[in-house]
Design an enzyme around this catalytic site. Structure first.
Site, PDB file in Angstrom:
ATOM      1  N   LYS A  32       0.700  -1.047   0.238  1.00 10.12           N
ATOM      2  CA  LYS A  32       0.120   0.076   0.023  1.00 10.12           C
ATOM      3  C   LYS A  32       0.915   1.042  -0.014  1.00 10.12           C
ATOM      4  O   LYS A  32       0.258   1.989  -0.710  1.00 10.12           O
ATOM      5  CB  LYS A  32      -0.691  -0.091   0.982  1.00 10.12           C
ATOM      6  CG  LYS A  32      -1.814  -1.256   1.160  1.00 10.12           C
ATOM      7  CD  LYS A  32      -3.323  -0.674   0.860  1.00 10.12           C
ATOM      8  CE  LYS A  32      -4.261  -1.652   1.172  1.00 10.12           C
ATOM      9  NZ  LYS A  32      -4.627  -2.407   1.419  1.00 10.12           N
TER      10      LYS A  32
ATOM     11  N   LYS B 296      -8.056 -12.804 -14.087  1.00  7.47           N
ATOM     12  CA  LYS B 296      -9.202 -13.133 -12.863  1.00  7.47           C
ATOM     13  C   LYS B 296      -9.822 -12.396 -12.332  1.00  7.47           C
ATOM     14  O   LYS B 296      -9.725 -11.278 -12.697  1.00  7.47           O
ATOM     15  CB  LYS B 296      -7.513 -13.259 -11.899  1.00  7.47           C
ATOM     16  CG  LYS B 296      -8.202 -13.596 -10.183  1.00  7.47           C
ATOM     17  CD  LYS B 296      -7.097 -13.375  -9.387  1.00  7.47           C
ATOM     18  CE  LYS B 296      -7.605 -13.300  -7.691  1.00  7.47           C
ATOM     19  NZ  LYS B 296      -8.053 -12.515  -7.100  1.00  7.47           N
TER      20      LYS B 296
ATOM     21  N   LYS C 119     -13.484  -7.994  -8.896  1.00  9.24           N
ATOM     22  CA  LYS C 119     -14.005  -6.752  -8.580  1.00  9.24           C
ATOM     23  C   LYS C 119     -13.149  -5.183  -8.384  1.00  9.24           C
ATOM     24  O   LYS C 119     -13.516  -4.867  -9.722  1.00  9.24           O
ATOM     25  CB  LYS C 119     -14.007  -6.011  -6.448  1.00  9.24           C
ATOM     26  CG  LYS C 119     -15.269  -7.322  -6.659  1.00  9.24           C
ATOM     27  CD  LYS C 119     -16.388  -6.750  -5.205  1.00  9.24           C
ATOM     28  CE  LYS C 119     -15.107  -6.783  -4.251  1.00  9.24           C
ATOM     29  NZ  LYS C 119     -15.433  -8.344  -3.662  1.00  9.24           N
TER      30      LYS C 119
HETATM   31  P1  ADP Z   1     -11.762  -9.540  -5.366  1.00  5.95           P
HETATM   32  O1  ADP Z   1     -10.620  -9.284  -6.196  1.00  5.95           O
HETATM   33  O2  ADP Z   1     -12.989  -9.551  -6.709  1.00  5.95           O
HETATM   34  O3  ADP Z   1     -11.881  -7.705  -4.799  1.00  5.95           O
HETATM   35  P2  ADP Z   1     -11.058 -10.158  -2.541  1.00  5.95           P
HETATM   36  O4  ADP Z   1     -10.488 -10.246  -3.194  1.00  5.95           O
HETATM   37  O5  ADP Z   1     -12.445  -9.693  -1.655  1.00  5.95           O
HETATM   38  O6  ADP Z   1     -11.943 -10.553  -3.833  1.00  5.95           O
HETATM   39  O7  ADP Z   1     -11.903 -11.868  -1.981  1.00  5.95           O
HETATM   40  C1  ADP Z   1     -12.725 -12.802  -1.586  1.00  5.95           C
HETATM   41  C2  ADP Z   1     -12.311 -14.264  -1.339  1.00  5.95           C
HETATM   42  O8  ADP Z   1     -12.675 -15.043  -2.708  1.00  5.95           O
HETATM   43  C3  ADP Z   1     -10.491 -14.256  -1.478  1.00  5.95           C
HETATM   44  O9  ADP Z   1     -10.927 -15.273  -0.616  1.00  5.95           O
HETATM   45  C4  ADP Z   1     -10.354 -14.803  -2.390  1.00  5.95           C
HETATM   46  O10 ADP Z   1      -9.433 -15.515  -2.809  1.00  5.95           O
HETATM   47  C5  ADP Z   1     -12.100 -14.940  -3.754  1.00  5.95           C
HETATM   48  N1  ADP Z   1     -11.411 -14.759  -4.719  1.00  5.95           N
HETATM   49  C6  ADP Z   1     -12.071 -13.326  -5.138  1.00  5.95           C
HETATM   50  N2  ADP Z   1     -11.926 -13.990  -6.655  1.00  5.95           N
HETATM   51  C7  ADP Z   1     -11.592 -14.893  -7.318  1.00  5.95           C
HETATM   52  C8  ADP Z   1     -11.196 -15.182  -7.952  1.00  5.95           C
HETATM   53  N3  ADP Z   1     -11.127 -15.325  -9.195  1.00  5.95           N
HETATM   54  N4  ADP Z   1     -10.929 -17.464  -8.430  1.00  5.95           N
HETATM   55  C9  ADP Z   1     -11.042 -17.294  -6.804  1.00  5.95           C
HETATM   56  N5  ADP Z   1     -11.071 -17.303  -5.542  1.00  5.95           N
HETATM   57  C10 ADP Z   1     -11.355 -15.564  -5.712  1.00  5.95           C
END
Ligand code: ADP
Ligand code: TRP
Length: 321
Positions: free
Chosen positions: A110, A190, A193
């Site tokens: 960060k 991947k 969000k």
């Molecule tokens: P984002 O990347 O959308 O912000 P988060 O970081 O909030 O998602 O992820 C919340 C949970 O979902 C974590 O445990 C993460 O490993 C899982 N996760 C998020 N995106 C994926 C993905 N594309 N494939 C598999 N697991 C995911």
């Protein structure tokens, strides 16, 4: 065995979250005594707008309950409903070196992105350690990005036990399921969000259909054969279809006269039916928000009993009893 994890309330869940995290949590709840909490104190470290935070907390509660979280098996609560965790954080702060926290990758990352950190962000891993230790957790399922935070929690626990009394904290083990594949987003990266490439689990039919229709494919004409192993639509269909259905789609690709539009339609139908029971359950719960709030509160009371047991030992150990 006590299994505990926390999730930050960060908005609309997507199918990457479902297959990568939610499903694992739901499956693990029958493997031990399970605790799951909404990490709203942690969410404050990035200063969300209050109304948004409030909304995200309820969204997360509804999403997990709709996706199969069973409060007969799991103590599901809001972190801030057990404020004792803040008291433990302070005791832990006082045995944690600044150097240990300065080495945290997520903090360094960060800073490297010119984020001006608040002290909450800096001591984020100490609050996380308190979350884990206050409930004497044995196993902590987390994503790869949280591995170092878990090691910090173990370091803090060992240091505290060494300084005061070996028997105060259970030393937790991390559990990082590596079988979970990365779910691709509509652009093939991947799904996240942050990349604007998500397919939401819940939402209006039109919006979900639109997200599916936006999946990037190449421009091979409809009549020509296509390679199923190089297509995002197939990669997503694989998560939902039976082996026979998947094989059928692959056959269709290889045979030609099967367009990406057909495959997207099949994917959409599968998605829509897969999440249908969860959608129904979520709609029912959304009509009963007071029930959900009450459920979280009652679960927090159960969690607080465990938290108090640990705090009593800690206060005695440090001399504030
Ligand atoms: P984002 O990347 O959308 O912000 P988060 O970081 O909030 O998602 O992820 C919340 C949970 O979902 C974590 O445990 C993460 O490993 C899982 N996760 C998020 N995106 C994926 C993905 N594309 N494939 C598999 N697991 C995911
Ligand atoms: N930091 C975790 C995340 O962002 C959430 C979290 C907070 C957590 N406290 C925890 C996870 C305790 C496991 C145990 O994903």
């Amino acid at each position: 065995m006590r299994i505990l994890t926390g999730i930050q309330p960060s908005g609309t869940p997507h199918i990457g979250n479902y297959f990568g995290a939610i499903r694992t949590t739901v499956d693990l709840q029958s493997k031990g005594e399970s605790f799951l909490f909404i990490a709203d104190y942690h969410a404050l470290t990035t200063s969300p707008e209050p109304a948004k935070l409030r909304g995200n907390i309820m969204t997360l509660a509804l999403d997990y309950l709709a996706c199969g979280l069973d409060t007969e098996k799991t103590i599901f609560f809001r972190q801030s409903d057990v404020p004792q965790v803040c008291e433990l954080t302070w005791y832990l702060n006082c045995v944690t070196s600044v150097g240990l926290l300065e080495r945290a990758h997520s903090y360094k990352d960060k800073i490297a992105h010119n984020f001006v950190p608040n002290n909450g962000l800096f001591s984020y891993p100490v609050l996380m350690a308190a979350d884990i230790l206050i409930y004497q957790s044995n196993l902590v399922p987390v994503g790869k990005d949280q591995k170092q935070h878990l090691e910090i929690a173990r370091d803090i626990a060992i240091r505290f036990n060494t300084l005061y009394n070996e028997n105060i904290f259970t030393i937790p083990e991390g559990y990082i399921p590596d079988a979970v594949a990365v779910v691709p987003g509509t652009d093939g990266q991947k799904m996240s969000k942050s990349y604007n490439n998500t397919i939401p689990i819940f939402g209006a039919e039109k919006a979900i259909r639109k997200a599916v229709m936006n999946i990037v494919t190449d421009c091979t004409p409809m009549e020509e054969p296509k390679d199923p192993d190089k297509c995002n639509v197939v990669a997503l269909y694989k998560l939902l279809a039976t082996p026979a259905e998947l094989e059928q789609m692959k056959e269709n690709y290889r045979a030609g006269n099967y367009g990406y539009g057909h495959a997207k339609q099949a994917l959409f139908e599968r998605l829509w039916s897969f999440f249908e029971p969860m959608r129904k359950r979520r709609a029912e719960l959304a009509e009963n928000l007071d029930f959900v709030r009450d459920l979280l509160k009652r679960n927090a009371e159960k969690a607080a009993v465990e938290a108090e047991k640990t705090l009593k030992k800690v206060r005695l150990a440090v001399g504030i009893d």
